[in-house]
Write a protein that holds these residues in place. Structure first.
Motif, PDB file in Angstrom:
ATOM      1  N   SER A  38       0.860  -1.179   0.000  1.00  0.00           N
ATOM      2  CA  SER A  38       0.000   0.000   0.000  1.00  0.00           C
ATOM      3  C   SER A  38       0.890   1.219   0.000  1.00  0.00           C
ATOM      4  O   SER A  38       1.978   1.199   0.585  1.00  0.00           O
ATOM      5  N   ASN A  39       0.438   2.277  -0.697  1.00  0.00           N
ATOM      6  CA  ASN A  39       1.208   3.513  -0.566  1.00  0.00           C
ATOM      7  C   ASN A  39       0.410   4.541   0.232  1.00  0.00           C
ATOM      8  O   ASN A  39       0.603   5.728   0.092  1.00  0.00           O
ATOM      9  N   LYS A  40      -0.527   4.031   1.066  1.00  0.00           N
ATOM     10  CA  LYS A  40      -1.215   4.953   1.991  1.00  0.00           C
ATOM     11  C   LYS A  40      -1.281   4.352   3.392  1.00  0.00           C
ATOM     12  O   LYS A  40      -2.302   4.388   4.054  1.00  0.00           O
TER      13      LYS A  40
ATOM     14  N   THR B 139      12.325  -0.315  -6.061  1.00  0.00           N
ATOM     15  CA  THR B 139      11.520   0.664  -6.802  1.00  0.00           C
ATOM     16  C   THR B 139      11.853   0.569  -8.275  1.00  0.00           C
ATOM     17  O   THR B 139      13.016   0.420  -8.653  1.00  0.00           O
ATOM     18  N   ILE B 140      10.807   0.662  -9.078  1.00  0.00           N
ATOM     19  CA  ILE B 140      11.062   0.722 -10.520  1.00  0.00           C
ATOM     20  C   ILE B 140      11.731   2.060 -10.856  1.00  0.00           C
ATOM     21  O   ILE B 140      12.398   2.177 -11.864  1.00  0.00           O
ATOM     22  N   ASP B 141      11.549   3.069 -10.010  1.00  0.00           N
ATOM     23  CA  ASP B 141      12.004   4.426 -10.351  1.00  0.00           C
ATOM     24  C   ASP B 141      13.527   4.592 -10.270  1.00  0.00           C
ATOM     25  O   ASP B 141      14.060   5.533 -10.849  1.00  0.00           O
ATOM     26  N   GLN B 142      14.198   3.695  -9.491  1.00  0.00           N
ATOM     27  CA  GLN B 142      15.663   3.751  -9.353  1.00  0.00           C
ATOM     28  C   GLN B 142      16.110   5.064  -8.706  1.00  0.00           C
ATOM     29  O   GLN B 142      17.204   5.571  -8.946  1.00  0.00           O
TER      30      GLN B 142
ATOM     31  N   LEU C  66       6.189   7.521 -19.661  1.00  0.00           N
ATOM     32  CA  LEU C  66       6.699   6.475 -18.766  1.00  0.00           C
ATOM     33  C   LEU C  66       6.709   6.945 -17.316  1.00  0.00           C
ATOM     34  O   LEU C  66       6.752   8.142 -17.040  1.00  0.00           O
ATOM     35  N   MET C  67       6.697   5.996 -16.393  1.00  0.00           N
ATOM     36  CA  MET C  67       6.707   6.312 -14.962  1.00  0.00           C
ATOM     37  C   MET C  67       8.114   6.714 -14.491  1.00  0.00           C
ATOM     38  O   MET C  67       9.050   6.761 -15.292  1.00  0.00           O
ATOM     39  N   GLY C  68       8.242   6.942 -13.195  1.00  0.00           N
ATOM     40  CA  GLY C  68       9.548   7.279 -12.625  1.00  0.00           C
ATOM     41  C   GLY C  68       9.497   8.397 -11.599  1.00  0.00           C
ATOM     42  O   GLY C  68      10.516   8.770 -11.043  1.00  0.00           O
ATOM     43  N   ARG C  69       8.291   8.975 -11.423  1.00  0.00           N
ATOM     44  CA  ARG C  69       8.130  10.148 -10.559  1.00  0.00           C
ATOM     45  C   ARG C  69       9.119  11.250 -10.943  1.00  0.00           C
ATOM     46  O   ARG C  69       9.165  11.618 -12.099  1.00  0.00           O
ATOM     47  N   ASP C  70       9.954  11.706  -9.983  1.00  0.00           N
ATOM     48  CA  ASP C  70      10.834  12.842 -10.288  1.00  0.00           C
ATOM     49  C   ASP C  70      12.154  12.416 -10.914  1.00  0.00           C
ATOM     50  O   ASP C  70      13.023  13.252 -11.152  1.00  0.00           O
TER      51      ASP C  70
ATOM     52  N   ALA D  70       8.967  11.357 -19.656  1.00  0.00           N
ATOM     53  CA  ALA D  70       8.807  10.868 -18.283  1.00  0.00           C
ATOM     54  C   ALA D  70       7.607  11.574 -17.660  1.00  0.00           C
ATOM     55  O   ALA D  70       7.357  12.747 -17.946  1.00  0.00           O
ATOM     56  N   GLU D  71       6.888  10.854 -16.799  1.00  0.00           N
ATOM     57  CA  GLU D  71       5.668  11.447 -16.213  1.00  0.00           C
ATOM     58  C   GLU D  71       5.961  12.729 -15.426  1.00  0.00           C
ATOM     59  O   GLU D  71       5.091  13.586 -15.286  1.00  0.00           O
ATOM     60  N   GLY D  72       7.201  12.877 -14.954  1.00  0.00           N
ATOM     61  CA  GLY D  72       7.543  14.060 -14.160  1.00  0.00           C
ATOM     62  C   GLY D  72       8.207  15.153 -14.979  1.00  0.00           C
ATOM     63  O   GLY D  72       8.682  16.149 -14.415  1.00  0.00           O
TER      64      GLY D  72
ATOM     65  N   GLY E 119      -3.023  11.162   3.075  1.00  0.00           N
ATOM     66  CA  GLY E 119      -2.235   9.942   3.271  1.00  0.00           C
ATOM     67  C   GLY E 119      -1.425   9.513   2.059  1.00  0.00           C
ATOM     68  O   GLY E 119      -0.758   8.496   2.084  1.00  0.00           O
ATOM     69  N   LYS E 120      -1.497  10.273   0.957  1.00  0.00           N
ATOM     70  CA  LYS E 120      -0.794   9.846  -0.265  1.00  0.00           C
ATOM     71  C   LYS E 120       0.099  10.969  -0.794  1.00  0.00           C
ATOM     72  O   LYS E 120      -0.035  12.118  -0.394  1.00  0.00           O
ATOM     73  N   MET E 121       0.968  10.598  -1.758  1.00  0.00           N
ATOM     74  CA  MET E 121       1.744  11.629  -2.439  1.00  0.00           C
ATOM     75  C   MET E 121       0.890  12.197  -3.572  1.00  0.00           C
ATOM     76  O   MET E 121      -0.025  11.532  -4.045  1.00  0.00           O
TER      77      MET E 121
ATOM     78  N   GLY F 113       1.919   3.414 -18.050  1.00  0.00           N
ATOM     79  CA  GLY F 113       1.340   3.212 -16.721  1.00  0.00           C
ATOM     80  C   GLY F 113       1.810   1.953 -16.015  1.00  0.00           C
ATOM     81  O   GLY F 113       2.991   1.602 -16.045  1.00  0.00           O
ATOM     82  N   HIS F 114       0.855   1.268 -15.397  1.00  0.00           N
ATOM     83  CA  HIS F 114       1.203   0.159 -14.501  1.00  0.00           C
ATOM     84  C   HIS F 114       1.691  -1.094 -15.229  1.00  0.00           C
ATOM     85  O   HIS F 114       2.137  -2.035 -14.567  1.00  0.00           O
ATOM     86  N   LEU F 115       1.640  -1.083 -16.568  1.00  0.00           N
ATOM     87  CA  LEU F 115       2.246  -2.223 -17.288  1.00  0.00           C
ATOM     88  C   LEU F 115       3.740  -2.296 -16.974  1.00  0.00           C
ATOM     89  O   LEU F 115       4.352  -3.356 -17.079  1.00  0.00           O
ATOM     90  N   GLN F 116       4.310  -1.155 -16.574  1.00  0.00           N
ATOM     91  CA  GLN F 116       5.739  -1.151 -16.191  1.00  0.00           C
ATOM     92  C   GLN F 116       5.984  -1.790 -14.832  1.00  0.00           C
ATOM     93  O   GLN F 116       7.094  -2.122 -14.482  1.00  0.00           O
ATOM     94  N   ARG F 117       4.948  -1.858 -14.022  1.00  0.00           N
ATOM     95  CA  ARG F 117       5.124  -2.349 -12.651  1.00  0.00           C
ATOM     96  C   ARG F 117       4.780  -3.823 -12.509  1.00  0.00           C
ATOM     97  O   ARG F 117       5.199  -4.463 -11.539  1.00  0.00           O
ATOM     98  N   GLY F 118       3.966  -4.334 -13.468  1.00  0.00           N
ATOM     99  CA  GLY F 118       3.536  -5.727 -13.335  1.00  0.00           C
ATOM    100  C   GLY F 118       4.446  -6.654 -14.117  1.00  0.00           C
ATOM    101  O   GLY F 118       5.433  -6.237 -14.709  1.00  0.00           O
TER     102      GLY F 118
HETATM  103  O1  F6P Z   1       7.083   4.756  -7.390  1.00  0.00           O
HETATM  104  C1  F6P Z   1       6.613   3.839  -8.329  1.00  0.00           C
HETATM  105  C2  F6P Z   1       5.523   4.446  -9.170  1.00  0.00           C
HETATM  106  O2  F6P Z   1       5.121   3.497 -10.126  1.00  0.00           O
HETATM  107  C3  F6P Z   1       5.884   5.782  -9.834  1.00  0.00           C
HETATM  108  O3  F6P Z   1       6.697   5.597 -10.955  1.00  0.00           O
HETATM  109  C4  F6P Z   1       4.518   6.331 -10.121  1.00  0.00           C
HETATM  110  O4  F6P Z   1       4.526   7.742 -10.203  1.00  0.00           O
HETATM  111  C5  F6P Z   1       3.721   5.882  -8.931  1.00  0.00           C
HETATM  112  O5  F6P Z   1       4.390   4.757  -8.377  1.00  0.00           O
HETATM  113  C6  F6P Z   1       2.299   5.500  -9.254  1.00  0.00           C
HETATM  114  O6  F6P Z   1       1.658   5.143  -8.090  1.00  0.00           O
HETATM  115  P1  F6P Z   1       0.186   4.565  -8.050  1.00  0.00           P
HETATM  116  O7  F6P Z   1       0.268   3.097  -8.361  1.00  0.00           O
HETATM  117  O8  F6P Z   1      -0.272   4.832  -6.679  1.00  0.00           O
HETATM  118  O9  F6P Z   1      -0.615   5.288  -9.091  1.00  0.00           O
END
Ligand code: F6P
Length: 367
Positions: A79-81, A144-147, A187-191, A240-242, A259-261, A289-294
């Protein structure tokens, strides 16, 4: 004091390689006579001992983890919350953030846990450090995928995410070329621009926009027009998304939720809207999106996750609390968690991978 019982939890966004860590921790700890409690949904299962999700707090045995090395996600849930220092609770009919960390510390004692292994990214390591300051014994494992975590050459999850991004670029290349289109891939990666930078090289894109390098739209237009002039009417742009324009901010979806970013959203569509008036070709946007995380972790992430899990239990056995396992190629070493979170790991202007990308002609929208 000898360690008899530890808890393990995965926090923040999931990422490929978490299950190899859990597997290695359970196999190594059980072989060393230590019991392992799998804590559900990040710290949720520690904040509330009656909390029940499909994952469930449970004592883990080798048979529970035998088949999970190639499985994406996390068998513990995440969870991220569930930041215990700003946990969202209902109070007088209103939702608000509360510090419930004392309750978490008490629950660790109730469960008889001698220590914890926290597997997480930047946010989770910050929480871990605050819990350490309150007296808990914690070893960190960076994911973290973001490195974007400092102090380790690589976090697991990144390699798998770059594979997914590269595969997407290869697919877009085929259709972009057939239709003479400009294809934008967000693509994802936050900042941090690491996923975009590495995928840009691996997929041989033409333009790559990173959070660390504010872009000028005229420079992107110029790069696409220059390709057309050379008989290449299509272009692939990774954003990049950021990423943000020189005269602007990153794109967010509304204000921060409790509770979230704050959520990044819309960098690709914003770029398309800015480009379209200047080009006479179609511009299309794909948000990966989340295809990068799964998905199944790459062999690199399976090996790194396994090495990190084993090293974390070694640290527990040696009483090296407050440390995070880290890759200093070819070794796995321990670094203080406080050091790992001191500064985010972003793409510096003199990064050698960035240099290679520039040298093979990728345009970053700045020069
Ligand atoms: O930190 C990993 C990450 O996938 C980021 O790249 C992205 O900004 C964020 O999490 C997305 O989070 P959520 O799954 O809550 O939308």
């Amino acid at each position: 004091m000898s360690v008899k019982r530890i808890g393990i939890f995965t926090g923040g966004g999931d990422c490929p390689g978490l299950n190899p860590v859990i597997r290695a921790v359970v196999l190594k700890a059980r072989a060393s006579g230590i019991e392992v409690l799998g804590i559900e949904d990040a710290t949720s299962g520690l904040i509330d001992l009656d909390y029940r999700s499909p994952h469930g707090n449970r004592w883990l045995e080798p048979r529970d983890v035998e088949e999970i090395v190639g499985k994406g996600g996390t068998i513990l849930g995440t969870s991220n919350k569930s930041d215990p220092f700003r946990f969202v609770v209902e109070h007088d009919g209103k939702r608000e953030e509360q510090d419930v960390s004392d309750r978490l510390v008490e629950n660790c004692a109730k469960l008889g846990l001698d220590g914890l292994i926290s597997v997480g990214g930047d946010g989770s390591m910050r929480i871990a450090q605050r819990l350490i300051d309150k007296g808990l014994r914690i070893v960190g494992v960076p994911k973290t995928i973001d490195q974007d975590l400092g102090a380790t050459d690589y976090t697991f999850g990144f390699n798998t995410a770059v594979e997914a991004a590269t595969d997407a670029i290869d697919r877009l290349q085929d259709t972009a070329e057939s239709h003479d289109r400009v294809m934008i891939l967000e693509l994802m990666g936050r900042d941090a621009g690491w996923i975009s930078l590495h995928a840009a090289i691996a997929g041989a894109v033409h333009v790559c926009l990173l959070p660390e390098i504010p872009y000028r739209i005229e420079r992107v237009v110029q790069a696409i027009r220059a390709r057309r002039a050379k008989g290449k009417p299509y272009s692939i742009v990774v954003v990049a998304e950021g990423a943000r324009p020189a005269a602007g901010e990153a794109s967010y979806e509304g204000p921060r939720e409790l509770g979230k970013m704050r959520r990044l959203f819309g960098a690709g569509y914003r770029l398309a809207a800015a480009l379209e008036p200047h080009l006479d070709v179609e511009v299309r946007v794909t948000v990966l999106g989340h295809l990068q995380r799964g998905g199944s972790p790459t062999q690199f992430d399976r090996v790194l996750g396994t090495r990190f899990g084993v090293a974390a239990v070694d640290a527990v056995l040696a009483g090296k609390w407050g440390q995070m396992v880290a890759l200093r190629t070819p070794d796995v070493v321990l670094v203080p968690i406080a050091q790992a979170i001191a500064a985010p790991h972003l793409v510096p202007a003199n990064d050698p991978v960035l240099k290679a990308a520039r040298d093979v002609g990728i345009v970053f929208g700045d020069e």
